[in-house]
Every structure is written in C-alpha cells, then in structure tokens.
Design an enzyme around this catalytic site. Structure first.
Site, PDB file in Angstrom:
ATOM      1  N   ASN A 235       5.749  -6.951  -2.701  1.00  0.00           N
ATOM      2  CA  ASN A 235       4.297  -6.911  -2.520  1.00  0.00           C
ATOM      3  C   ASN A 235       4.017  -5.990  -3.796  1.00  0.00           C
ATOM      4  OD1 ASN A 235       1.855  -6.178  -2.207  1.00  0.00           O
ATOM      5  ND2 ASN A 235       1.858  -6.703  -0.114  1.00  0.00           N
TER       6      ASN A 235
ATOM      7  N   HIS B  46      -1.983  -9.367  -1.493  1.00  0.00           N
ATOM      8  CA  HIS B  46      -2.981  -9.162  -0.310  1.00  0.00           C
ATOM      9  C   HIS B  46      -4.466  -8.971  -0.872  1.00  0.00           C
ATOM     10  CE1 HIS B  46      -3.979  -8.261   4.056  1.00  0.00           C
ATOM     11  NE2 HIS B  46      -5.086  -8.275   3.526  1.00  0.00           N
TER      12      HIS B  46
ATOM     13  N   HIS C 229      -7.301  -3.402  -4.935  1.00  0.00           N
ATOM     14  CA  HIS C 229      -5.958  -3.906  -5.833  1.00  0.00           C
ATOM     15  C   HIS C 229      -5.831  -4.864  -6.408  1.00  0.00           C
ATOM     16  CE1 HIS C 229      -4.732  -5.005  -1.667  1.00  0.00           C
ATOM     17  NE2 HIS C 229      -4.840  -3.959  -1.211  1.00  0.00           N
TER      18      HIS C 229
ATOM     19  N   GLU D 214      -1.436 -13.019   1.408  1.00  0.00           N
ATOM     20  CA  GLU D 214      -1.824 -12.392   2.803  1.00  0.00           C
ATOM     21  C   GLU D 214      -3.300 -12.228   2.686  1.00  0.00           C
ATOM     22  OE1 GLU D 214       1.991  -9.445   3.409  1.00  0.00           O
ATOM     23  OE2 GLU D 214       0.017  -8.803   3.123  1.00  0.00           O
TER      24      GLU D 214
ATOM     25  N   THR E 181      -4.906   0.091   5.592  1.00  0.00           N
ATOM     26  CA  THR E 181      -3.832  -0.902   5.379  1.00  0.00           C
ATOM     27  C   THR E 181      -3.673  -1.911   6.706  1.00  0.00           C
ATOM     28  OG1 THR E 181      -1.359  -1.130   4.844  1.00  0.00           O
ATOM     29  CG2 THR E 181      -2.136   0.624   6.332  1.00  0.00           C
TER      30      THR E 181
ATOM     31  N   HIS F 232       5.951  -4.067   6.608  1.00  0.00           N
ATOM     32  CA  HIS F 232       5.282  -2.721   6.884  1.00  0.00           C
ATOM     33  C   HIS F 232       5.898  -1.475   7.136  1.00  0.00           C
ATOM     34  CE1 HIS F 232       0.938  -1.415   6.891  1.00  0.00           C
ATOM     35  NE2 HIS F 232       1.416  -0.382   7.432  1.00  0.00           N
TER      36      HIS F 232
END
EC number: 2.6.99.2
Length: 255
Positions: free
Chosen positions: A8, A44, A51, A74, A111, A202
């Site tokens: 990621n 994501h 971001h 995502e 998050t 995660h």
C-alpha cells in the site's frame, strides 16, 4: 503457493502532499516495490484526497499492467463523487483493477478501523458488489475477525474477505496473542468453509506477520503499507520489501 504481498503506497502520497509538488514520487516508489518482489500495489483513494488522488490511480494502473502485477483499489463504495474524486466505481471502471476491496470507512476516519456489519440491510451492498464485479475485478470485503456471519460476504457475491488485523497487531505488541490468534484462525476457517478467499491487512509488520500466518490458515494475500513504509525509513524501501517477501516465502499457502 507463496502468499502474495500487495504494498500500500498511500503513505508515500501523504508525504508528497504534505509539501506539495511531486516528491516523493509515488510511481517511482511503486516501481521500486515491484522490482524488489512485491506481487501487487494497493491504493485507497479517499474523497478528501488526503493521500492517493485520481491521477495516481490512473498512473499506477498503467504501471502495474506494464509489470504484470496486481492492482488493488480499496475504498468506501457508498462515498459519493465530489470535486477531484469521481467515485470508487468510476475509478475502477477506468482502471479495471484485478481486485477491489470494499471498506466501510467514513470521511472523518483517520484510517480503516472496522469491517462491514452483515446484520444491517445489505441490499445496496449486494448491488454494488455486482456492479464492481461487472468491471471484471474480484471483490473483497473488509471484515472483523469476530464477525459471526463472515459467510454473509459470500452470500452477497464477494470473492474474498480481508481480515482487519489491527486488533491482532495490538495484541501482539502487548505480548497477548493467543486469544487473538485463535479468533483469527476461526475466522479464516469460516471464510474458507464459505468458499471465500482470505486476505489480511492493517498494522501487519515484520515483527508480527510470521506469527499471524503460522496460526491463520489459507491466507492468500496481505496488504501492508504503514508499517512497511515506516520500516523503510530505516532499512530502505527495496530491502524492506525483500524482507517481507522472505517472510511470505516461509509461510506458503497450505503449509
């Protein structure tokens, strides 16, 4: 079969956006990860563009296709389009990623911190899953290991679930892993029994990944971002990705 690593790259974009401009280059970071052995790249894109942005998604889609690795997008399927964010479905239609991971996160969340609750009305979610699958992608749903109805993801049409591993990571950090690992192992067995593939992600790190994979059967893919990028500040990005790949090679699916 080796468990797949999807890196990621959100945190690279966070650093870039904090200053403006193009450095660090998200595309170059992804290129380095792929060269070091990553099997895929995850993003994501959030509606607030904190971001990853829409332009990054398009560029990374082309990069992953060029290098024949998987692209995993995502996002919250319920978040409406807005300025600069065309919506998750439109981004996926434009890029046709190999995998789409649906996550029930709100705009204000720092998050992703919980999975879908299949006890709620799921009619709209089932319709959205069908729309995402029509893109040609497999669909994974973010779930809590303690969800009593993980099999409900299969009933909705999902191909996989991604186990939210934050609670395991916290338990590992405190040295109290037995209960957490038993919970996740049970979740993995229930997902497999329902015909679902198993992803995990995660707060997984070099410190806790091996123990997790040794205890939880059938994991096909891990998506790792924050810990990997943090570790790369000290070890270098290429070396860090290689270290994760080595852990995964020692934890074969079905081993």
């Amino acid at each position: 079969m080796t468990i797949q690593l999807s890196v990621n790259v959100n945190k690279i974009a966070v650093l870039r956006n904090s200053r403006g401009g193009t450095d660090p280059d998200v595309l170059q970071a992804a290129r380095t990860c792929i060269a070091a052995g990553a099997h895929g790249i995850t993003v994501h894109p959030r509606p607030d563009q904190r971001h990853i942005r829409a332009g990054d998604v398009l560029a990374l889609s082309a990069l992953t296709r060029e290098h024949a690795v998987e692209f995993n997008i995502e996002g919250n399927p319920f978040a409406p389009p807005r300025a600069g964010y065309p919506g998750l479905l439109e981004l996926c239609r434009a890029t046709r990623p190999e995998q789409i991971t649906l996550v029930p996160d709100g705009d204000g969340q720092l998050t992703s911190d919980h999975g879908f609750d299949f006890a709620q009305d799921t009619t709209q979610l089932a319709e959205l899953i069908a729309a995402f699958k029509a893109v040609g992608s497999r669909v994974s749903l973010f779930v809590d290991a303690g969800n009593p109805d993980i099999a409900g993801a299969a009933a909705l049409g999902a191909d996989r679930v991604e186990l939210y591993t934050g609670p395991y990571a916290h338990a590992h950090a405190s040295g109290q892993t037995d209960t957490a690992l038993a919970l996740f192992a049970d979740a993995g067995r229930r997902a497999s029994a329902a015909g679902l593939g198993i992803n995990a992600g995660h707060d997984l790190s070099q410190a806790n990944l091996g123990d997790f994979l040794a205890a939880v059967p059938g994991v096909l893919e891990v998506s790792i971002g924050h810990a990997l990028i943090s570790e790369a500040l000290y070890q270098g990005l290429e070396a860090t990705v290689r270290a994760y790949v080595d852990i995964l090679r020692g934890s074969q699916v079905g081993a």
